[in-house]
Design a protein around this motif. Structure first.
Motif, PDB file in Angstrom:
ATOM      1  N   ASP A 117       0.657  -1.248  -0.015  1.00  0.00           N
ATOM      2  CA  ASP A 117       0.109  -0.022  -0.105  1.00  0.00           C
ATOM      3  C   ASP A 117       0.687   1.178   0.076  1.00  0.00           C
ATOM      4  O   ASP A 117       1.229   1.715   0.965  1.00  0.00           O
ATOM      5  N   TYR A 118       1.260   1.590  -1.229  1.00  0.00           N
ATOM      6  CA  TYR A 118       1.922   3.055  -1.299  1.00  0.00           C
ATOM      7  C   TYR A 118       0.753   4.020  -1.632  1.00  0.00           C
ATOM      8  O   TYR A 118      -0.005   3.982  -2.258  1.00  0.00           O
ATOM      9  N   TRP A 119       1.078   5.223  -0.978  1.00  0.00           N
ATOM     10  CA  TRP A 119       0.308   6.272  -1.033  1.00  0.00           C
ATOM     11  C   TRP A 119       0.228   7.129  -2.040  1.00  0.00           C
ATOM     12  O   TRP A 119      -0.415   8.174  -2.332  1.00  0.00           O
ATOM     13  N   THR A 120       1.468   7.126  -3.126  1.00  0.00           N
ATOM     14  CA  THR A 120       1.722   7.667  -4.321  1.00  0.00           C
ATOM     15  C   THR A 120       1.981   6.462  -5.624  1.00  0.00           C
ATOM     16  O   THR A 120       2.298   5.461  -5.136  1.00  0.00           O
ATOM     17  N   GLU A 121       1.810   6.963  -6.560  1.00  0.00           N
ATOM     18  CA  GLU A 121       2.142   6.160  -7.855  1.00  0.00           C
ATOM     19  C   GLU A 121       3.722   5.831  -7.830  1.00  0.00           C
ATOM     20  O   GLU A 121       4.100   4.886  -8.396  1.00  0.00           O
ATOM     21  N   LYS A 122       4.354   6.669  -7.240  1.00  0.00           N
ATOM     22  CA  LYS A 122       6.149   6.614  -7.105  1.00  0.00           C
ATOM     23  C   LYS A 122       6.165   5.454  -6.292  1.00  0.00           C
ATOM     24  O   LYS A 122       5.871   5.054  -5.394  1.00  0.00           O
ATOM     25  N   ARG A 123       7.402   4.395  -6.835  1.00  0.00           N
ATOM     26  CA  ARG A 123       8.092   3.190  -6.350  1.00  0.00           C
ATOM     27  C   ARG A 123       9.501   3.758  -5.943  1.00  0.00           C
ATOM     28  O   ARG A 123      10.194   4.206  -6.826  1.00  0.00           O
TER      29      ARG A 123
ATOM     30  N   PRO B  90       7.927   8.256  -3.189  1.00  0.00           N
ATOM     31  CA  PRO B  90       7.517   7.020  -2.784  1.00  0.00           C
ATOM     32  C   PRO B  90       6.894   7.509  -1.083  1.00  0.00           C
ATOM     33  O   PRO B  90       7.707   7.715  -0.343  1.00  0.00           O
ATOM     34  N   CYS B  91       5.717   6.880  -0.776  1.00  0.00           N
ATOM     35  CA  CYS B  91       5.298   7.245   0.243  1.00  0.00           C
ATOM     36  C   CYS B  91       4.254   6.226   0.879  1.00  0.00           C
ATOM     37  O   CYS B  91       3.302   5.607   0.236  1.00  0.00           O
ATOM     38  N   ILE B  92       4.638   5.909   2.270  1.00  0.00           N
ATOM     39  CA  ILE B  92       3.650   5.092   2.958  1.00  0.00           C
ATOM     40  C   ILE B  92       3.339   5.597   4.278  1.00  0.00           C
ATOM     41  O   ILE B  92       3.972   6.593   4.800  1.00  0.00           O
ATOM     42  N   SER B  93       2.353   5.173   5.072  1.00  0.00           N
ATOM     43  CA  SER B  93       1.780   5.672   6.393  1.00  0.00           C
ATOM     44  C   SER B  93       2.768   5.480   7.184  1.00  0.00           C
ATOM     45  O   SER B  93       3.136   4.215   7.363  1.00  0.00           O
ATOM     46  N   PHE B  94       3.030   6.295   8.064  1.00  0.00           N
ATOM     47  CA  PHE B  94       3.872   6.119   9.173  1.00  0.00           C
ATOM     48  C   PHE B  94       3.071   5.094  10.113  1.00  0.00           C
ATOM     49  O   PHE B  94       4.096   4.187  10.882  1.00  0.00           O
ATOM     50  N   LYS B  95       2.174   5.077  10.160  1.00  0.00           N
ATOM     51  CA  LYS B  95       1.219   4.256  11.124  1.00  0.00           C
ATOM     52  C   LYS B  95       1.094   2.823  10.435  1.00  0.00           C
ATOM     53  O   LYS B  95       0.598   1.846  11.360  1.00  0.00           O
ATOM     54  N   SER B  96       1.344   2.433   9.439  1.00  0.00           N
ATOM     55  CA  SER B  96       1.204   1.120   8.793  1.00  0.00           C
ATOM     56  C   SER B  96       2.091   0.391   9.419  1.00  0.00           C
ATOM     57  O   SER B  96       3.381   0.528   9.854  1.00  0.00           O
ATOM     58  N   ASP B  97       1.456  -1.042   9.327  1.00  0.00           N
ATOM     59  CA  ASP B  97       2.506  -2.350   9.778  1.00  0.00           C
ATOM     60  C   ASP B  97       3.690  -2.414   8.892  1.00  0.00           C
ATOM     61  O   ASP B  97       4.639  -2.790   9.392  1.00  0.00           O
ATOM     62  N   GLN B  98       3.436  -2.104   7.579  1.00  0.00           N
ATOM     63  CA  GLN B  98       4.782  -2.218   6.658  1.00  0.00           C
ATOM     64  C   GLN B  98       5.797  -1.000   6.972  1.00  0.00           C
ATOM     65  O   GLN B  98       6.872  -1.692   6.861  1.00  0.00           O
ATOM     66  N   ALA B  99       5.438  -0.106   7.607  1.00  0.00           N
ATOM     67  CA  ALA B  99       6.389   0.852   8.047  1.00  0.00           C
ATOM     68  C   ALA B  99       7.227   0.408   9.014  1.00  0.00           C
ATOM     69  O   ALA B  99       8.393   0.670   9.135  1.00  0.00           O
TER      70      ALA B  99
END
Length: 371
Positions: free
Chosen positions: A88-94, A159-168
């Motif tokens: 789950d990336y919050w942007t299209e950038k990888r 590339p952006c992911i949520s700070f609160k996510s389990d993946q982060a």
């Protein structure tokens, strides 16, 4: 004895020879030579086998070409592999999964200092990618829309992911503190190169922190440079507060900091304030800064409260601290409360009753210089 029915069936199955033709033996039989033993072979076997062989060769070649052209799915090193598993990336950038270093940047659109820093981040990102450094934007925004809007505002293609996510939280070297802007530099194997610190400091000194001096970038032998000491995160965080309710500003070079939560409408706070005013001068002389976090609703009430007791310490509204958490900060459930931290934000005296915390400050303060 063979039944009559069987005889009739066998007779019916025997191939009939056309009338008027004689049955001739095979040439070898005519010459008396024994027949050569040949493996049974059906018509068209050679053609089918050849076609299958050619088809197999073509398929193998196509698979090789597809594998070479396919995008890389697995990263190298601990960080790249962890990022490859993010769904789950919050942007299209990888992100670049094979980068040498990764910068985890904790930021958010609602944060004033983060907005001030973002243009510099965008400017640095292109250069960082050329040097094998990838930025992973760990958004502290409340939702995807807020994060995307924040980055689009500054043209940040990160590339952006949520700070609160389990993946982060699975990223090697991930820092769980929420004071922002904040950044960490991690090597691809997960080794922390630069511990979590004030974001603008990391972004300004990333080349020195990962030991990529300008001489090495130009292909010249690298000269050893003395690694500068990282500044205290508490002081920059206080310096970037967007709002103070007094003219007094906190010391930028204090060894320890005390956060005092108080308000004009609080009876115990009023009883404690004369002692705080008397103590403040001694605190500053010993390298300790006290920051009053006002729980008043209006600036006028907080200023009147301080003036009533002749208090000249720096004062910030609690709403600012909520929006821009201080290193080591924790909101109290009752006031007056206080906590004491060192210059790096490490908690020395946990949050508790203000009189109890202020009674312990000498345990941690530097001793006065002997004259």
């Amino acid at each position: 004895m063979i039944p009559a029915v069987a005889v009739l069936v066998l007779a019916a199955c025997k191939p009939q020879q056309p009338q008027g033709q004689k049955q001739h033996p095979a040439p070898q039989e005519q010459q008396g030579a024994p027949a050569a033993q040949k493996p049974p072979q059906q018509a068209g076997d050679e053609t089918v086998q050849g076609a299958l062989a050619k088809l197999g060769t073509a398929v193998a070649a196509a698979e090789d070409r597809a594998e070479a052209a396919a995008p890389v799915q697995e990263g190298t090193g601990a960080v790249g592999s962890a990022l490859a598993a993010v769904t789950d990336y919050w942007t299209e950038k990888r992100p670049d999964l094979h980068a040498k270093y990764y910068v985890y940047l904790q930021s958010a659109g609602w944060c004033g200092p983060c907005n001030q820093e973002m243009p510099h981040v965008v400017e640095q990102y292109k250069m960082m990618r050329e040097q094998g450094v990838e930025i992973i934007f760990l958004s502290c925004d409340h939702n995807r829309e807020g994060a995307v809007e924040f980055m689009q505002k500054y043209g940040a293609d990160l590339p952006c992911i949520s700070f609160k996510s389990d993946q982060a939280k699975t990223l090697p070297g991930f820092d769980r503190q929420r004071s922002i802007p904040r950044a960490t530099i991690v090597a691809q194997d997960g080794t922390v190169v630069a511990p979590a610190n004030y974001g603008p400091y990391i972004m300004k000194n990333w080349q020195k922190l990962i030991q990529v001096p300008a001489a090495e970038q130009q292909g010249q032998p690298a000269q050893e440079e003395e690694k500068p000491a990282a500044p205290a995160p508490v002081a920059p965080a206080l310096a970037d507060f967007p709002e103070y309710w007094t003219d007094a500003r906190p010391a930028a070079d204090a060894a320890q900091y005390i956060y005092l939560y108080s308000a004009s409408w609080c009876g115990p706070c009023n009883r404690e304030m004369p002692h705080v005013v008397e103590l403040y001068k001694e605190l500053r002389a010993r390298g300790v800064e006290l920051v009053l976090v006002s729980c008043d609703q209006k600036k006028e009430d907080a200023v009147k409260f301080l003036q009533q007791y002749g208090a000249q310490m720096p004062c910030v509204p609690v709403k600012t601290v909520q929006a821009h958490p201080l290193p080591g900060h924790e909101l109290p459930k009752a006031i007056p409360s206080a906590t004491m931290v060192d210059a790096q934000g490490k908690v020395l005296v946990p949050l508790g009753s203000a009189p109890a915390v202020l009674a312990r400050w000498q345990e941690f303060a530097a001793q006065p210089e002997s004259k």
